[in-house]
Each structure stands twice: as C-alpha cells, then as structure tokens.
Design an enzyme around this catalytic site. Structure first.
Site, PDB file in Angstrom:
ATOM      1  CG  ASP A   1      -7.412   3.351  -0.654  1.00  0.00           C
ATOM      2  OD1 ASP A   1      -7.841   2.197  -0.613  1.00  0.00           O
ATOM      3  OD2 ASP A   1      -7.543   4.140   0.318  1.00  0.00           O
TER       4      ASP A   1
ATOM      5  CE  LYS B   1      -4.460   0.983   0.231  1.00  0.00           C
ATOM      6  NZ  LYS B   1      -5.621   0.182  -0.216  1.00  0.00           N
TER       7      LYS B   1
HETATM    8  P1  NDP Z   1     -12.997   7.973  -2.602  1.00  0.00           P
HETATM    9  O1  NDP Z   1     -11.925   8.945  -2.403  1.00  0.00           O
HETATM   10  O2  NDP Z   1     -13.596   7.802  -3.945  1.00  0.00           O
HETATM   11  O3  NDP Z   1     -14.218   8.270  -1.597  1.00  0.00           O
HETATM   12  C1  NDP Z   1     -14.011   8.325  -0.218  1.00  0.00           C
HETATM   13  C2  NDP Z   1     -15.320   8.651   0.468  1.00  0.00           C
HETATM   14  O4  NDP Z   1     -15.156   8.480   1.870  1.00  0.00           O
HETATM   15  C3  NDP Z   1     -15.739  10.097   0.266  1.00  0.00           C
HETATM   16  O5  NDP Z   1     -17.141  10.175   0.322  1.00  0.00           O
HETATM   17  C4  NDP Z   1     -15.096  10.791   1.456  1.00  0.00           C
HETATM   18  O6  NDP Z   1     -15.726  12.010   1.827  1.00  0.00           O
HETATM   19  C5  NDP Z   1     -15.282   9.744   2.542  1.00  0.00           C
HETATM   20  N1  NDP Z   1     -14.213   9.873   3.541  1.00  0.00           N
HETATM   21  C6  NDP Z   1     -12.870   9.802   3.317  1.00  0.00           C
HETATM   22  N2  NDP Z   1     -12.175   9.996   4.447  1.00  0.00           N
HETATM   23  C7  NDP Z   1     -13.093  10.196   5.393  1.00  0.00           C
HETATM   24  C8  NDP Z   1     -13.002  10.444   6.782  1.00  0.00           C
HETATM   25  N3  NDP Z   1     -11.806  10.552   7.406  1.00  0.00           N
HETATM   26  N4  NDP Z   1     -14.175  10.567   7.480  1.00  0.00           N
HETATM   27  C9  NDP Z   1     -15.379  10.469   6.837  1.00  0.00           C
HETATM   28  N5  NDP Z   1     -15.512  10.233   5.523  1.00  0.00           N
HETATM   29  C10 NDP Z   1     -14.399  10.105   4.822  1.00  0.00           C
HETATM   30  O7  NDP Z   1     -12.408   6.589  -2.057  1.00  0.00           O
HETATM   31  P2  NDP Z   1     -12.921   5.095  -2.342  1.00  0.00           P
HETATM   32  O8  NDP Z   1     -14.389   5.076  -2.521  1.00  0.00           O
HETATM   33  O9  NDP Z   1     -12.054   4.506  -3.376  1.00  0.00           O
HETATM   34  O10 NDP Z   1     -12.536   4.388  -0.957  1.00  0.00           O
HETATM   35  C11 NDP Z   1     -13.455   4.267   0.128  1.00  0.00           C
HETATM   36  C12 NDP Z   1     -13.015   3.139   1.038  1.00  0.00           C
HETATM   37  O11 NDP Z   1     -12.978   1.915   0.300  1.00  0.00           O
HETATM   38  C13 NDP Z   1     -11.626   3.288   1.651  1.00  0.00           C
HETATM   39  O12 NDP Z   1     -11.641   2.729   2.955  1.00  0.00           O
HETATM   40  C14 NDP Z   1     -10.744   2.433   0.745  1.00  0.00           C
HETATM   41  O13 NDP Z   1      -9.595   1.980   1.412  1.00  0.00           O
HETATM   42  C15 NDP Z   1     -11.703   1.284   0.470  1.00  0.00           C
HETATM   43  N6  NDP Z   1     -11.414   0.483  -0.717  1.00  0.00           N
HETATM   44  C16 NDP Z   1     -11.292   1.070  -1.946  1.00  0.00           C
HETATM   45  C17 NDP Z   1     -11.063   0.284  -3.055  1.00  0.00           C
HETATM   46  C18 NDP Z   1     -11.028   0.854  -4.426  1.00  0.00           C
HETATM   47  O14 NDP Z   1     -10.939   0.069  -5.373  1.00  0.00           O
HETATM   48  N7  NDP Z   1     -11.111   2.148  -4.615  1.00  0.00           N
HETATM   49  C19 NDP Z   1     -10.862  -1.171  -2.938  1.00  0.00           C
HETATM   50  C20 NDP Z   1     -11.088  -1.690  -1.609  1.00  0.00           C
HETATM   51  C21 NDP Z   1     -11.340  -0.878  -0.561  1.00  0.00           C
HETATM   52  P3  NDP Z   1     -15.004  13.420   1.457  1.00  0.00           P
HETATM   53  O15 NDP Z   1     -15.096  13.526  -0.026  1.00  0.00           O
HETATM   54  O16 NDP Z   1     -15.803  14.443   2.198  1.00  0.00           O
HETATM   55  O17 NDP Z   1     -13.593  13.303   1.952  1.00  0.00           O
HETATM   56  O1  2IT Z   2      -7.961  -1.529  -0.675  1.00  0.00           O
HETATM   57  C1  2IT Z   2      -7.893  -1.991  -1.821  1.00  0.00           C
HETATM   58  O2  2IT Z   2      -8.044  -3.209  -2.041  1.00  0.00           O
HETATM   59  C2  2IT Z   2      -7.670  -1.067  -2.937  1.00  0.00           C
HETATM   60  N1  2IT Z   2      -7.590   0.144  -2.722  1.00  0.00           N
HETATM   61  C3  2IT Z   2      -7.509  -1.592  -4.335  1.00  0.00           C
HETATM   62  C4  2IT Z   2      -6.126  -2.099  -4.564  1.00  0.00           C
HETATM   63  C5  2IT Z   2      -5.804  -2.508  -5.988  1.00  0.00           C
HETATM   64  O3  2IT Z   2      -4.619  -2.793  -6.196  1.00  0.00           O
HETATM   65  O4  2IT Z   2      -6.678  -2.562  -6.848  1.00  0.00           O
END
Ligand code: NDP
Ligand code: 2IT
Length: 445
Positions: free
Chosen positions: A166, A126
């Site tokens: 992420d 990561k």
């Molecule tokens: P984005 O940046 O697209 O969206 C993040 C969302 O979470 C936004 O709505 C943001 O609000 C909110 N957020 C972020 N930080 C905080 C915080 N400290 N407190 C409250 N709300 C918060 O990210 P993703 O959708 O890609 O990721 C969301 C989650 O999913 C994370 O935990 C990530 O690790 C996990 N994840 C993502 C993957 C991927 O493929 N993208 C794969 C697996 C897991 P705001 O805009 O106001 O900051």
């Molecule tokens: O938390 C996760 O699994 C991710 N942000 C996606 C990682 C990836 O390599 O697609």
C-alpha cells in the site's frame, strides 16, 4: 431498520473513540444499508452489523530498528484482521507517519467489502506502521522491514492472512518482507504475501493492476453515458504506484492527462504527462514530483496546493484519504467535471461525494474502482497455489473481466434498490450482502 442502524453506529463510535477515519468509513457504509436490512431481517437477528464492525483480531507491536547513525528507533506496527468469512484475511501494509489504529481499521473495514466485490475467495485485513520511509536509506528501510516481519510472521500464512503493499510499500519492500519471512520460517511459502517480483513468485500485471483497474472501471462507467476516455482531459492525484499506472492506461485509451501530484504539490503539463520522465523521477530516483517540472519544458510546478485546482473532465484521486473536499468538488463541477473514479481508498470527503452525486457527476467509490489491485493479488495467490505463471495478456484479460463484473454488479444492485447510477449504494449493498450471507452460513463465530 434505520433505528437499528443508528443504534449500532452509535455503539461503534463510542467503542472506538478518536478513530475518525474508521467512523467515517462505517458511517458511509451504514448510510446505504437501510433497504437491505428491511428485506433481510435475518442479518439484524444474527447481529451481522455488530460483528462486521468488530475486527476478528487486532495486533499491535513494537518495531525496533537501528538507523544509519547507530541510533535505536522504535515504531509501532499494526495488523488488523477484520473479517475472514470469505477467505483468508487479505490486504496491504501501509508505511506512513500518519498511520495509527483508526487508519488501519478504516482501510481494513473498506477492504472487507472491496474483497467481497472482487468475487474472489478473500477476507479483509490491513496493516502497516507509522514508520516514515521518506529520507531513509535503502539499508534503513530493509532493516525496518526485517524487524516488522520478525513479529508479523507468526500471524500470517497462505491460509490465514496474506499481506501486500500500500502507501510506502512497493515491490522493493515486499521483497525484504518476504525474504525475512522465508528466513525465519525456513519455508518458501509464496502464497503468504502478494506483490512479489515476477521472477520469484509474483504475478505479471499486479504492479499495474490498481491503476489499470481504476481506469477500466471508469471507462465502463463513462460508457453508460455514451462517453469514453478518448480526448478526455484527465487529472490524477499522487504519482506513486496507483497514479502512474492510472495515467498509463488512461493515455492508452486516448485521454489527455495534464496533471499529477505528490504530498508537496502538483505539476501541470498541458502537452500531456511524459510517463518516461515521471517514472524516472518518482520510481527510479525517488524524488519529489517537482523534479518532473524541472526536467520537462512547458510543465510547471505548484507547491503546497492540490491538483484539483486544475480543470478536468475526469478526476482520478490516487493518493490518500480525504484529499478531495467539498471546495475542490465545487470548483471541479463548476469547471465541467464529468466523472470521478477513486484509485485511492476514501479520497473524497463525504461532503464532496454528496456534492458530486447531486451535480450528476459519475462517481465510483474506491472499494469498487480500485479493487483491481487486490483482485490481481488473488490471481497471484491462484498462480502460487498451482505453481503456475500466466502471461501478461491472459492476466490482464482476467483483470478486465473482473472490473467489468464489479462495475455491472454495482450498477445492477443500485438499480435493483431504486437508485440507478448510484455506485456508492450499489458497491456497499453488493459487497455487504455476500459477506453477510457467508457470516450467516458460518454461524456465530
Ligand atoms: P505509493 O506510496 O506508491 O504512492 C502514494 C502517492 O500518494 C505518492 O505520490 C504520495 O506522495 C501521495 N501521498 C501519500 N500520502 C499523502 C498525503 N498524506 N497527502 C498527499 N499525498 C500523499 O502508494 P500507492 O500508489 O500504492 O497508493 C495510493 C493510494 O491507492 C492509497 O490510498 C492506497 O491505499 C490506494 N490503493 C493502493 C493499492 C495498491 O495496490 N498499491 C490498491 C488499492 C488502493 P509523497 O511521495 O510525497 O508522499
Ligand atoms: O487497498 C488495497 O486494496 C491494497 N492496498 C491492495 C491489497 C492487496 O492485498 O493486494
């Protein structure tokens, strides 16, 4: 064996002071491993636990860039290459002001087990930065991405370490990162990063995969109790990549999704979230979720509060770590909660997990439920390696098959270890065993 686990855990906590989230992630996994070590003393003899908790490599670097006013800014960049027993290091990059080594290490540690569960040939890693993209112009974010890659490029590669997105890193940023990699190396090395645009080496379904996969996992978990999403009242935290696609898939399965959020507050829409408006506000205009309520009659916004105030039968935390605590869990359980599936990484606090499990709520930990994103990244790598591009239908079918297998593997492992329905135990043991066996096979490295 309990003594061994406690000894190693104590060492890990002492050797990594102040890294609260990393401590939390390691403790949670270790709590599941007692019975595995009883059956497999060879893991203890080969110091597999100690090795698993020490990243193979940790890179910390300066990221200098110039903002739109001409001021020089400095951020800190990270890449933690945790474990490559099963394949090249694989995992996302997070740009958020809260990022420090403890966050990157918790995410990297979780990634090792998650990637193992996918059944794909990928190790865990990561990275990210404490850079805050909020309020920054596109030009500033691009220059930041270019500076970040100017250091990162020497550490990554198709067979070495393959980053992705992420929090704060989506398709736009992946483009700027890949563009800089290509420029520095003079190589169109598609397999070096995933989450690319579909016209330049990306995979269909990768954008949707984490949210879709989380819902597909939850669907299969609900089915173990004869339940389905049809007519189910659902709330989702966040309104980013994972949340939006979780909402889309839940709605496609007949769910009534009534609320979502961002870091500033949440919106409630009893008529059901209108995805078109949500996407316009969040993805196109990059505005806070409050704007959704302003544009949608009947919806209202609540500032500075968590979405878990809203009653739900299924809760999908899709924002960030430790965003659903014991008080939230108690409220939701009292209001009739049936299931929680984590789209985010470690969103539910340990106290809340214990409470949900003892209340008989179906609970799917992120390392299993959100593995569809990284699994589809591995499908992107597969397409890049064969210079091929699959259809949406074929790729989604592959994702669905992978999520079903992860679910069943977790469920069967929990049953084998005498605690049916405990997806935490199943995910930790199944994820651990595969990595541990590979580490034994590869010798002391
Ligand atoms: P984005 O940046 O697209 O969206 C993040 C969302 O979470 C936004 O709505 C943001 O609000 C909110 N957020 C972020 N930080 C905080 C915080 N400290 N407190 C409250 N709300 C918060 O990210 P993703 O959708 O890609 O990721 C969301 C989650 O999913 C994370 O935990 C990530 O690790 C996990 N994840 C993502 C993957 C991927 O493929 N993208 C794969 C697996 C897991 P705001 O805009 O106001 O900051
Ligand atoms: O938390 C996760 O699994 C991710 N942000 C996606 C990682 C990836 O390599 O697609």
């Amino acid at each position: 064996m309990q003594v061994q686990l406690e000894r190693v855990l104590e060492q890990v906590l002492a050797r990594n002071p102040g890294e609260r989230e990393f401590h939390q992630a390691v403790t949670e996994v270790f709590e599941s491993l007692g019975p595995v070590l009883e059956r497999n003393p060879q893991y203890v003899d080969a110091a597999v636990l100690e090795r698993l908790c020490e990243p193979e490599r940790q890179i910390i670097f300066r990221v200098p860039w110039v903002d739109d006013t001409g001021q020089v800014r400095i951020n800190r960049g990270f890449r933690v290459e945790f474990n490559s027993a099963l394949g090249p290091f694989k995992g996302g990059l997070r740009f958020h002001p809260s990022v420090y080594l403890g966050i990157v290490k918790f995410l990297g540690f979780e990634q090792v087990f998650k990637n193992s569960l996918t059944g794909m040939p990928i190790g865990g890693g990561k990275g990210g930065s404490d850079f805050d993209p909020r309020g920054r112009s596109a030009g500033e974010v691009m220059r930041f991405c270019q500076s970040f890659m100017t250091e990162l490029y020497r550490h990554i590669g198709e067979y070495t370490d393959v980053p992705a997105g992420d929090i704060g890193v989506g398709g736009r940023e992946i483009g700027w990162l890949f563009g800089q990699y290509k420029r520095i190396t003079n190589r169109y090395e598609s397999g070096v990063i995933t989450g690319k645009g579909v016209t330049w080496g990306g995979s269909l379904v990768r954008t949707e995969a984490t949210g879709y996969g989380t819902v597909l996992f939850a669907e299969r978990m609900l089915a173990t109790r004869g339940l389905s999403f049809d007519g189910m009242r659902v709330t989702v935290s966040g309104s980013g990549n994972v949340a939006i696609h979780a909402i889309e898939k839940a709605q496609a399965l007949g769910a009534h999704v009534v609320a979502c959020s961002d870091s500033l507050g949440y919106v409630v829409d009893e008529a059901g979230i209108d995805l078109e408006i949500l996407r316009q506000v969040r993805e196109v205009e990059r505005l806070p979720v409050a704007e959704y309520a302003a544009r949608r009659s009947g919806a209202h916004y609540v500032a500075s509060a968590r979405v878990w105030q809203v009653d739900a039968q299924v809760a999908l935390p899709c924002a960030t770590q430790n965003e659903l605590d014991e008080n939230d869990a108690k409220r939701l359980v009292d209001a009739g909660l049936l299931a929680v599936a984590e789209g985010a990484n470690m969103p539910t606090t340990p106290g809340a997990v214990a409470l949900l499990q003892s209340a008989g709520v179906l609970y799917a930990p992120g390392k299993a439920a959100n593995a569809g994103g990284v699994a589809t990244s591995a499908l992107e790598m597969q397409q890049n390696a064969s210079r091929d591009a699959w259809s949406f239908e074929h790729t989604e079918e592959r994702l669905a098959g992978i999520m079903a297998r992860i679910h069943d593997n977790c469920a069967e492992t929990a049953e084998e270890y005498g605690d049916p329905g405990n997806y935490v135990l199943g995910a930790n043991i199944a994820g651990f065993t595969k990595v541990a066996d590979a580490m034994l096979a590869l010798g002391v490295v």
